[in-house]
Design a protein around this motif. Structure first.
Motif, PDB file in Angstrom:
ATOM      1  N   MET A 162      13.683  14.110 -27.121  1.00 18.21           N
ATOM      2  CA  MET A 162      12.775  15.587 -27.520  1.00 18.21           C
ATOM      3  C   MET A 162      11.790  14.080 -27.483  1.00 18.21           C
ATOM      4  SD  MET A 162      15.019  14.868 -31.949  1.00 18.21           S
ATOM      5  CE  MET A 162      15.359  13.451 -31.864  1.00 18.21           C
ATOM      6  N   THR A 163      10.764  15.346 -27.381  1.00 18.33           N
ATOM      7  CA  THR A 163       9.690  15.198 -27.217  1.00 18.33           C
ATOM      8  C   THR A 163       8.931  14.378 -28.384  1.00 18.33           C
ATOM      9  OG1 THR A 163       9.100  16.972 -28.142  1.00 18.33           O
ATOM     10  CG2 THR A 163       9.283  16.375 -25.589  1.00 18.33           C
ATOM     11  N   GLU A 164       9.264  14.068 -29.544  1.00 12.68           N
ATOM     12  CA  GLU A 164       8.580  14.087 -30.608  1.00 12.68           C
ATOM     13  C   GLU A 164       9.766  12.673 -31.408  1.00 12.68           C
ATOM     14  OE1 GLU A 164       8.226  17.111 -33.843  1.00 12.68           O
ATOM     15  OE2 GLU A 164       6.437  17.660 -32.680  1.00 12.68           O
ATOM     16  N   ASP A 165       9.077  12.517 -31.676  1.00 12.23           N
ATOM     17  CA  ASP A 165       9.837  10.600 -32.363  1.00 12.23           C
ATOM     18  C   ASP A 165      10.262  10.969 -33.603  1.00 12.23           C
ATOM     19  OD1 ASP A 165      10.276   8.249 -33.338  1.00 12.23           O
ATOM     20  OD2 ASP A 165       8.965   7.068 -33.063  1.00 12.23           O
ATOM     21  N   GLN A 220      10.429  12.361 -39.641  1.00 10.07           N
ATOM     22  CA  GLN A 220      10.626  11.787 -40.741  1.00 10.07           C
ATOM     23  C   GLN A 220      10.174  10.767 -42.163  1.00 10.07           C
ATOM     24  OE1 GLN A 220      14.219   9.391 -40.548  1.00 10.07           O
ATOM     25  NE2 GLN A 220      15.387  10.981 -41.998  1.00 10.07           N
ATOM     26  N   ALA A 221       9.381   9.756 -41.704  1.00  9.98           N
ATOM     27  CA  ALA A 221       7.854   9.262 -42.216  1.00  9.98           C
ATOM     28  C   ALA A 221       6.783  10.146 -42.529  1.00  9.98           C
ATOM     29  CB  ALA A 221       7.479   8.100 -41.696  1.00  9.98           C
ATOM     30  N   LEU A 222       6.712  11.268 -42.169  1.00  9.02           N
ATOM     31  CA  LEU A 222       5.466  12.245 -42.096  1.00  9.02           C
ATOM     32  C   LEU A 222       6.108  12.694 -43.044  1.00  9.02           C
ATOM     33  CD1 LEU A 222       3.894  12.557 -39.114  1.00  9.02           C
ATOM     34  CD2 LEU A 222       2.936  11.682 -41.031  1.00  9.02           C
ATOM     35  N   ALA A 223       7.026  13.679 -43.443  1.00  6.29           N
ATOM     36  CA  ALA A 223       8.000  13.932 -43.943  1.00  6.29           C
ATOM     37  C   ALA A 223       8.004  13.727 -45.290  1.00  6.29           C
ATOM     38  CB  ALA A 223       9.285  14.791 -43.839  1.00  6.29           C
ATOM     39  N   ALA A 224       7.851  12.248 -45.625  1.00  7.16           N
ATOM     40  CA  ALA A 224       8.926  11.650 -47.079  1.00  7.16           C
ATOM     41  C   ALA A 224       7.461  11.258 -47.067  1.00  7.16           C
ATOM     42  CB  ALA A 224       8.934  10.352 -46.355  1.00  7.16           C
ATOM     43  N   ALA A 225       5.783  11.100 -46.640  1.00  6.24           N
ATOM     44  CA  ALA A 225       4.279  11.207 -46.919  1.00  6.24           C
ATOM     45  C   ALA A 225       4.061  12.097 -47.792  1.00  6.24           C
ATOM     46  CB  ALA A 225       3.235  10.282 -46.045  1.00  6.24           C
ATOM     47  N   GLU A 226       4.251  13.468 -46.825  1.00  4.79           N
ATOM     48  CA  GLU A 226       4.164  14.702 -47.476  1.00  4.79           C
ATOM     49  C   GLU A 226       4.540  14.965 -49.200  1.00  4.79           C
ATOM     50  OE1 GLU A 226       1.777  18.243 -47.189  1.00  4.79           O
ATOM     51  OE2 GLU A 226       1.844  16.534 -45.022  1.00  4.79           O
ATOM     52  N   ILE A 227       6.057  14.727 -49.171  1.00  2.78           N
ATOM     53  CA  ILE A 227       5.997  14.751 -50.545  1.00  2.78           C
ATOM     54  C   ILE A 227       5.503  13.977 -51.593  1.00  2.78           C
ATOM     55  CG2 ILE A 227       8.567  14.193 -51.934  1.00  2.78           C
ATOM     56  CD1 ILE A 227      10.039  15.180 -49.345  1.00  2.78           C
ATOM     57  N   VAL A 228       5.215  12.740 -51.425  1.00  2.94           N
ATOM     58  CA  VAL A 228       4.632  11.823 -52.060  1.00  2.94           C
ATOM     59  C   VAL A 228       3.545  12.386 -52.220  1.00  2.94           C
ATOM     60  CG1 VAL A 228       4.168   9.688 -52.283  1.00  2.94           C
ATOM     61  CG2 VAL A 228       6.073   9.751 -51.388  1.00  2.94           C
ATOM     62  N   MET A 229       2.931  12.615 -51.532  1.00  4.63           N
ATOM     63  CA  MET A 229       1.249  13.314 -51.295  1.00  4.63           C
ATOM     64  C   MET A 229       1.101  14.915 -52.649  1.00  4.63           C
ATOM     65  SD  MET A 229      -0.861  11.976 -47.704  1.00  4.63           S
ATOM     66  CE  MET A 229       0.367  13.610 -46.966  1.00  4.63           C
ATOM     67  N   ASP A 230       1.670  15.483 -52.251  1.00  2.06           N
ATOM     68  CA  ASP A 230       2.338  16.917 -53.021  1.00  2.06           C
ATOM     69  C   ASP A 230       2.749  16.080 -54.443  1.00  2.06           C
ATOM     70  OD1 ASP A 230       1.823  18.972 -50.964  1.00  2.06           O
ATOM     71  OD2 ASP A 230       3.979  18.179 -50.425  1.00  2.06           O
ATOM     72  N   GLU A 231       3.257  15.585 -54.440  1.00  3.70           N
ATOM     73  CA  GLU A 231       3.950  14.433 -56.217  1.00  3.70           C
ATOM     74  C   GLU A 231       3.052  13.803 -56.828  1.00  3.70           C
ATOM     75  OE1 GLU A 231       7.288  12.083 -55.546  1.00  3.70           O
ATOM     76  OE2 GLU A 231       8.555  14.216 -55.577  1.00  3.70           O
ATOM     77  N   ASN A 232       2.579  13.939 -55.483  1.00  3.47           N
ATOM     78  CA  ASN A 232       0.906  12.561 -56.080  1.00  3.47           C
ATOM     79  C   ASN A 232      -0.631  13.445 -56.105  1.00  3.47           C
ATOM     80  OD1 ASN A 232       2.467  10.245 -57.946  1.00  3.47           O
ATOM     81  ND2 ASN A 232       2.974  10.720 -55.332  1.00  3.47           N
ATOM     82  N   VAL A 249      15.238   9.618 -27.034  1.00  3.30           N
ATOM     83  CA  VAL A 249      16.574   9.635 -27.045  1.00  3.30           C
ATOM     84  C   VAL A 249      17.169   8.525 -28.199  1.00  3.30           C
ATOM     85  CG1 VAL A 249      18.589   9.432 -25.804  1.00  3.30           C
ATOM     86  CG2 VAL A 249      15.831   9.112 -25.057  1.00  3.30           C
ATOM     87  N   VAL A 250      17.954  10.208 -28.580  1.00  5.39           N
ATOM     88  CA  VAL A 250      18.982   9.681 -29.926  1.00  5.39           C
ATOM     89  C   VAL A 250      20.050   9.384 -29.801  1.00  5.39           C
ATOM     90  CG1 VAL A 250      17.211   9.544 -32.156  1.00  5.39           C
ATOM     91  CG2 VAL A 250      18.668  11.459 -31.944  1.00  5.39           C
ATOM     92  N   MET A 297      14.273  21.995 -16.738  1.00  2.00           N
ATOM     93  CA  MET A 297      14.873  20.698 -18.157  1.00  2.00           C
ATOM     94  C   MET A 297      13.149  20.259 -18.605  1.00  2.00           C
ATOM     95  SD  MET A 297      17.082  17.909 -16.813  1.00  2.00           S
ATOM     96  CE  MET A 297      18.552  18.377 -15.327  1.00  2.00           C
ATOM     97  N   LEU A 298      12.042  20.201 -18.161  1.00  2.00           N
ATOM     98  CA  LEU A 298      10.922  19.670 -18.665  1.00  2.00           C
ATOM     99  C   LEU A 298      10.292  20.598 -19.526  1.00  2.00           C
ATOM    100  CD1 LEU A 298       9.041  18.222 -15.457  1.00  2.00           C
ATOM    101  CD2 LEU A 298       9.970  16.943 -17.654  1.00  2.00           C
ATOM    102  N   THR A 299      10.704  22.476 -18.677  1.00  2.00           N
ATOM    103  CA  THR A 299      10.241  23.587 -19.865  1.00  2.00           C
ATOM    104  C   THR A 299      11.275  24.148 -20.905  1.00  2.00           C
ATOM    105  OG1 THR A 299       9.760  24.587 -17.098  1.00  2.00           O
ATOM    106  CG2 THR A 299      10.262  26.239 -19.172  1.00  2.00           C
ATOM    107  N   ILE A 300      12.139  23.862 -21.250  1.00  2.00           N
ATOM    108  CA  ILE A 300      13.196  23.579 -21.951  1.00  2.00           C
ATOM    109  C   ILE A 300      12.894  22.356 -22.985  1.00  2.00           C
ATOM    110  CG2 ILE A 300      15.763  22.864 -23.158  1.00  2.00           C
ATOM    111  CD1 ILE A 300      16.628  24.276 -20.259  1.00  2.00           C
ATOM    112  N   LEU A 301      11.905  21.095 -22.825  1.00  2.00           N
ATOM    113  CA  LEU A 301      12.071  20.177 -23.716  1.00  2.00           C
ATOM    114  C   LEU A 301      10.094  20.309 -23.681  1.00  2.00           C
ATOM    115  CD1 LEU A 301      13.079  17.106 -21.835  1.00  2.00           C
ATOM    116  CD2 LEU A 301      13.380  17.997 -23.888  1.00  2.00           C
TER     117      LEU A 301
END
Length: 74
Positions: free
Chosen positions: A46-49, A54-66, A35-36, A21-25
């Motif tokens: 999941m090993t990532e929050d 999602q917040a980082l992806a949204a920030a990336e969009i805002v930074m790209d637009e501006n 856990v969701v 399991m640890l290897t798969i994760l």
């Protein structure tokens, strides 16, 4: 499918994660897991929050637009 048992430790119920399991994760002892609940009522480990991702992806969009404005402010 991987099977594991739930056991009682103190006042908690714990699940043992096998080496497989640890290897798969791609996780190791001491790592934080997130856990969701899935739409079908299950749980996903999941090993990532996902909220942070999602917040980082949204920030990336805002930074790209501006980008020009942000460079001028820097």
């Amino acid at each position: 499918m991987i099977e594991t048992k739930i056991r009682k430790v103190g006042n908690s119920a714990v699940m043992t994660l096998t080496t497989e399991m640890l290897t798969i994760l791609d996780a190791k002892e001491g790592d934080t897991l997130f856990v969701v609940r899935t739409d079908d009522g299950g749980l996903k480990l999941m090993t990532e929050d996902p909220a942070l991702k999602q917040a980082l992806a949204a920030a990336e969009i805002v930074m790209d637009e501006n980008r020009d404005l942000l460079q001028a402010l820097a």
